[in-house]
Motif scaffolding. Structure first.
Motif: not given
Length: 355
Positions: A84, A88, A350, A354
């Motif tokens: 995942r 990114r 992360a 975000e």
């Protein structure tokens, strides 16, 4: 032998047991303390390996392993988490985000959280500054920045009006990451600040001047500033609260941490009322989580119930690798990026980016 020569001769522990650092792969580069992995390359390599097949045509160990085994389930879960994160890109904030990492209770992972989230964001290409205002100077140690008594430090910024630009030093392991170190002189700064003008705002003004100086010199804007606080509510911590817009609270998954949290929130309310109305508790990170105990699960559930919007989904487990990394003057992001602790801090970074 100089200290730098000695550091290059350190041998990481458990090499003979086949740890992640015992074999140099494409994601590794030589540096302080021996072989240094690149966290981004290491993550890509591990996920790629998990998808490959062997020359005999058999699937890799993750595909063939019986997931009824607790170890197998854990390995499979970690592999999915890495997938995942792979590829990114973390967005740049519209303006510099300044975090104060604080908790009046000691030993909850403030410094560890500060340096590892800062390292994870910097490894993603963001410009990050860590300001160490804890007299112990542990954040400076973890980032490999000198902080002995003869070094110009954040003490000189607060007490002697040195420009912040004169004391910041780059982290030798990670580009885009710089640190304003703390020295033992900070231990007496609480007393010296009492008689100074605008004593609560001195750090905030130093950061503002530094930001303008970077812009004037054509340097890139800082994306994140993390201020590592001592475990108290003295004038050093008050300076950090006045300089920041957000508070990041690491909470150890034990009962005493809940008692300390309630008192910390009352103190933050006082800061908001009298000194910094823009301050908010934006992030809570659960640390030292031990999934084998009911207590850790209960504490985590209670914190999430009371602060559903602030608590990050990522949880930092108890990890030997996280504890070992500072002894090599590194963060766990460079010491062992394949560890569960490094993965958790990557996830936390992360999430923060975000939000």
């Amino acid at each position: 032998m100089t200290s730098s020569e000695a550091s290059t001769q350190r041998i990481p522990p458990f090499v003979s047991l086949g740890s992640a650092r015992s074999v140099a792969g494409p994601g590794y580069a030589p540096g302080r303390g021996g072989i240094h992995p690149n966290p981004v390359a290491e993550l890509a390599t591990m996920v790629a390996v998990s998808r490959e097949t062997t020359t005999s045509g058999k699937t890799n160990v993750f595909d063939s392993m019986d997931d009824s085994s607790p170890i197998a389930r854990e390995l499979a879960h970690e592999t999915k988490r890495r997938e995942r994160l792979l590829g990114r890109e973390l967005p740049k904030p519209e303006k510099t985000r300044i975090f104060t990492v604080s908790n009046q209770k000691g030993g909850v992972g403030k410094t560890t959280t500060t340096v590892n989230i800062a390292a994870a964001l910097a490894a993603a290409g963001l410009n990050v500054l860590v300001i160490d205002i804890d007299p112990q100077g542990n954040a400076s140690t973890a980032l490999g920045v000198e902080h002995h008594a003869d070094v110009d430090s954040i003490y000189d910024v607060l007490i002697n009006d040195f420009p912040l630009a004169d004391v910041v030093a780059p982290c030798p392991d990670i580009s885009n990451l710089i640190c304003a170190p703390a020295t033992i002189h900070l231990a007496g700064a609480e007393i010296e600040l009492v008689s100074l003008v605008a004593r609560e705002q001195r750090l905030r003004r130093a950061i503002d001047v530094y930001a303008k100086a970077r812009a004037k010199n054509g340097e890139e804007r800082l994306d994140y500033i993390f201020i590592d606080c001592p475990p108290s509510l003295g004038l050093l911590t008050v300076n950090a609260f006045c300089a920041a817009g957000e508070v990041l609270i690491p909470i150890q998954c034990e009962y005493y941490a809940l008692e300390g949290l309630s008192q910390l929130l009352k103190n933050i309310e006082m800061i908001q009322k009298h000194l910094n109305a823009d301050l908010e508790v934006s992030t809570i990170l659960l640390t030292m989580y031990d999934g084998r105990t009911n207590l850790a699960a209960q504490v985590a559930a209670e914190v999430r119930q009371h602060f559903p919007d602030q608590v990050l989904g990522a949880v930092v487990p108890r990890s030997v690798r996280i504890s070992e990394a500072p002894s090599y003057q590194q963060t766990v992001m460079t010491y062992d990026p394949s560890s569960s602790g490094a993965l958790s801090y990557l996830e936390a970074a992360a999430e923060i980016a975000e939000r």
